[in-house]
Enzyme design. Structure first.
Site: not given
Ligand code: NAD
Length: 715
Positions: A415, A458
């Site tokens: 990040k 969030h």
């Molecule tokens: N899953 C949940 O329920 C949830 C809920 C709220 C917040 N979040 C937060 O949201 C964020 C994403 O979670 P998620 O569940 O969507 O994860 P995920 O694993 O489904 O998706 C993450 C994506 O980020 C991409 N990625 C990685 N490095 C990257 C870069 N340098 N540039 C662009 N894309 C990149 C990956 O290829 C992947 O497709 C996290 O910070 C997580 O904590 C998740």
């Protein structure tokens, strides 16, 4: 009191009654307003010049929002005033229905509750095709039943099946569907509504017009004959609906059953007898059957207050946003991209490779396809919105973005890199938000040249559905950045709640203790069925295991690591979660987690059961009360800490956040309302008892101990 209505009759004998509640944005019925309406109707009944009367609203986007819910506040303390409201409404709408000339409701905007019941008492109803025109009886969702004729007139107009769907779910019907199911007799474009409505009034006065309208309304068809127009069909219909309602509400919403029984017992009676029974049913249940109403009506007011909450000084204005970049197109990024395109923002998606971009596009498109199939969006509209989405594997195009939301993997180093890269590309005015679930905005923003433009947003999973967004400001975030994030949330149809920065912010920090405790109890010997049953019976909407799979157990594990580091012995990483992560049982996204996913089928994963056996040191039995106590007392304890640290402004906002963010059962009024019903002594004593058995994570916090000492409640 200044008059709420304007009444006039033109030379052609067409009367017009316009509802325009003084000094208010919406029309609602209070006792004085209803009494004024009754007098106008009494006078009109004597006027021999009137051939037809229209009823319309002077408010933009609202026909009538319903009864003034403040009238129902004394529900449990003063049943008498509520009974008077019911009688006056019934009498007035009866008089309206029995006027010696026809009446037409001209509905251009929201028409709900008492407003809908007024329309049902009119001879004809016309709707505009404006997206703001919705018709419905939301009373059951407020813990009461329609009490001004709705349970009687609606089934007689549109048939039992449709009417029960409308009354029991409490969800409003959009204009086109309202016309289709014959709630409305005609639909006109909103732009020409007034002119077309006047033509319609004249049409109603013709013999042919009247005949055609009644012919269209006539209930018919094989399904109607088999299911509704004979006692055996009706018996099975009501039985099935009751089973569905009980399954869905688990008996927590008695008003739905009261409404259902009422419709069943009155649907074949003459209307007048049905109306008398409706009125009696409402009055009989004011003190007992509608016990939930107090909490639910209060939540309604709280939600209204949250819509108006500015969170920043009034002179701080949000920046104008017309496009947005989204970094990461996984579960959350694609959901956020859908939200933005759906509200017609141009969106640029950035991912690590083209395959990931393609997956993101597919996820966004899948939501549109589903909505199209459900008839909630026209395919052409969905296609136009889809065209607002573009993708890239670098930051090209981001230099034009007004707003960027980072939703990449939960990893601080990654990040930091993304934020550094972004700042090198985007415009100096661009606001940058992160959807992180556990890292702090302060820590993330440390690498930024301009942390004042950085804010946490969030969203909850699934982002297209969950209504809450926590907006998180670090000490460096500027008020204008906060205002812009709040404004964007509202434009996306979300409810923002501003919270202070800390690991997990409000919701995840508190909710993780319940997730962890479920896993602890599972490892101690509670069965999946027992744990899920306890949560469902309490009113939680989803299995905790299915929810963990939905979020992703890899994400859950990463988040747990952050929380253990931040909160120590209060939030140790559950050993089972680590084992799941090690075995790549990430959840729904990879087809295996606590459950195995094959198409729509879900079965509990036997591998998890094996893992449990490897980890289990004892095999104890559980009562449902212990399960509920261990989960919710821990949440109350952590919530109390959040209040003490001012992570959230007050108990009311905390309660709303959990209802909107994790589906805490609204009928309980919220987590801390529930705490108040338990009583501070019970909470502290039980926590101490569990502390002696299970250790420090149950130690009651100082805030609770102080409350006990000072005999205070949360509200
Ligand atoms: N899953 C949940 O329920 C949830 C809920 C709220 C917040 N979040 C937060 O949201 C964020 C994403 O979670 P998620 O569940 O969507 O994860 P995920 O694993 O489904 O998706 C993450 C994506 O980020 C991409 N990625 C990685 N490095 C990257 C870069 N340098 N540039 C662009 N894309 C990149 C990956 O290829 C992947 O497709 C996290 O910070 C997580 O904590 C998740």
């Amino acid at each position: 009191m200044k008059s709420a209505f304007r009444f006039s009759v033109n030379g052609d004998g067409i009367a017009s009654l316009v509802f325009d509640l003084p000094n208010e944005k919406v029309n609602t019925f209070s006792m004085p307003v209803m009494q004024e309406l009754e007098t106008i109707i009494d006078n009109a009944a004597q006027n021999r010049d009137i051939k037809i009367m229209s009823i319309s609203s002077a408010k933009d986007g609202v026909f009538i929002a319903g009864a003034d819910l403040h009238s129902f506040e004394p529900m449990t303390s003063d049943g008498k005033s509520v009974q008077d409201m019911i009688d006056t409404g019934h009498r007035t709408f009866d008089k309206l229905a029995n006027l010696p000339f026809p009446t037409v409701a001209l509905i251009d905007g929201a028409c709900l509750g008492g407003g809908m019941e007024l329309c049902l008492a009119c001879t004809y109803r016309v709707v505009s095709d404006s997206p703001k025109t919705i018709l419905g009886l939301p009373e059951v969702s407020l813990g009461i039943i329609p009490g001004w004729g709705g349970t009687q007139r609606l089934p007689r107009l549109i048939g039992l099946e449709e009417a029960l769907g409308s009354i029991l779910k409490g969800k409003p019907t959009k204009a086109y569907r309202a016309w289709k199911i014959k709630m409305a007799d005609a639909i006109f474009p909103t732009e020409f509504f007034e002119n077309k409505a006047q033509d319609f009034l004249k049409y109603c006065l013709t013999k042919e017009g009247k005949k055609n309208i009644y012919k269209r309304r006539k209930l018919s068809g094989l399904k109607y004959q088999l299911l509704e127009n004979n006692p055996i069909g009706r018996y099975f219909l009501f039985k099935k609906v009751k089973k569905d309602v009980l399954k869905k509400t688990r008996g927590h919403y008695p008003s739905a059953i009261i409404a259902l029984d009422l419709v069943e017992n009155t649907c074949s009676l003459p209307l007048q007898e049905g109306l008398v029974k409706e009125s009696k049913a409402f009055k009989d249940n004011v003190k007992t059957g509608f016990a939930n109403a107090k909490n639910l009506i209060e939540l309604f007011f709280l939600q209204e207050a949250l819509k108006k909450e500015s969170w920043v000084p009034a002179d701080i204005k949000p920046m104008k946003i017309s496009n947005a970049g989204v970094v990461g197109a996984g579960t959350m990024g694609s959901g956020i991209a859908w939200l933005l395109t759906n509200r017609d923002f141009s969106v640029r998606l950035k991912e690590v490779n083209w395959q990931a971009i393609a997956n993101g596009f597919r996820s966004v498109n899948d939501i549109y396809i589903k909505l199209s199939k459900e008839g909630k969006i026209k395919p052409i509209e969905a296609s136009l919105k889809m065209h607002r989405l573009t993708g890239s594997v670098d930051y090209s195009g981001f230099q034009h973005m007004d707003f960027v939301i980072e939703a990449a993997l939960e990893n601080l180093t990654l990040k930091h890199q993304i934020l550094t890269d972004l700042e090198n590309v985007v415009d100096p005015a661009c606001v940058i938000a992160s959807n992180t679930s556990s890292l702090t905005i302060t820590e993330m923003g440390k690498v930024m040249k301009h942390p004042e433009r950085f804010v946490g947003m969030h969203f909850f999973n699934p982002a297209n559905k969950m209504p809450l967004v926590e907006v998180i400001a670090s000490d460096k975030t500027s008020p204008q950045t906060i205002a812009t994030a709040i404004d964007l949330c509202r434009k996306l149809g979300k409810t923002p709640i501003v919270v202070r920065d800390c690991p997990g912010f409000l919701i995840n920090r508190v909710f993780i203790v319940s997730d962890n405790e479920i896993l602890n109890m599972y490892v101690e010997g509670a069965s999946v069925k027992e744990l899920e049953q306890a949560m469902f019976d309490f009113g939680m909407p989803m299995s905790p295991f299915a929810l963990a799979d939905e979020v992703g157990n890899d994400i859950g594990y990463k988040v747990s690591q952050v929380f253990e580091l931040a909160y120590g012995s209060r939030m140790p990483i559950p050993a089972l979660l680590k084992a799941m992560n090690d075995r790549k049982l990430y959840g729904k996204k990879c087809g295996q987690g606590f459950y195995l996913y094959s198409g729509k089928k879900m079965t509990f994963n036997p591998e998890v059961e094996k893992l449990r056996k490897e980890l289990s040191i004892r095999c104890k039995s559980f009562t449902q009360q212990e399960i509920i106590d261990r989960v919710f007392l821990l949440m109350i304890n952590e919530s109390a800490r959040c209040l003490e640290e001012k992570i959230v402004a007050n108990a009311k906002y905390l309660d709303m956040a959990f209802i909107l963010g994790v589906g805490f059962p609204p009928f309980r009024g919220g987590l801390l309302r529930y705490a108040d019903t338990l009583g501070i002594d019970y909470i502290v004593n039980q926590l101490k008892r569990y502390q002696s058995i299970y250790g420090e994570r149950f130690a009651p916090c100082n805030f609770l101990l102080e409350k006990q000492k000072n005999r205070q409640t949360f509200y």
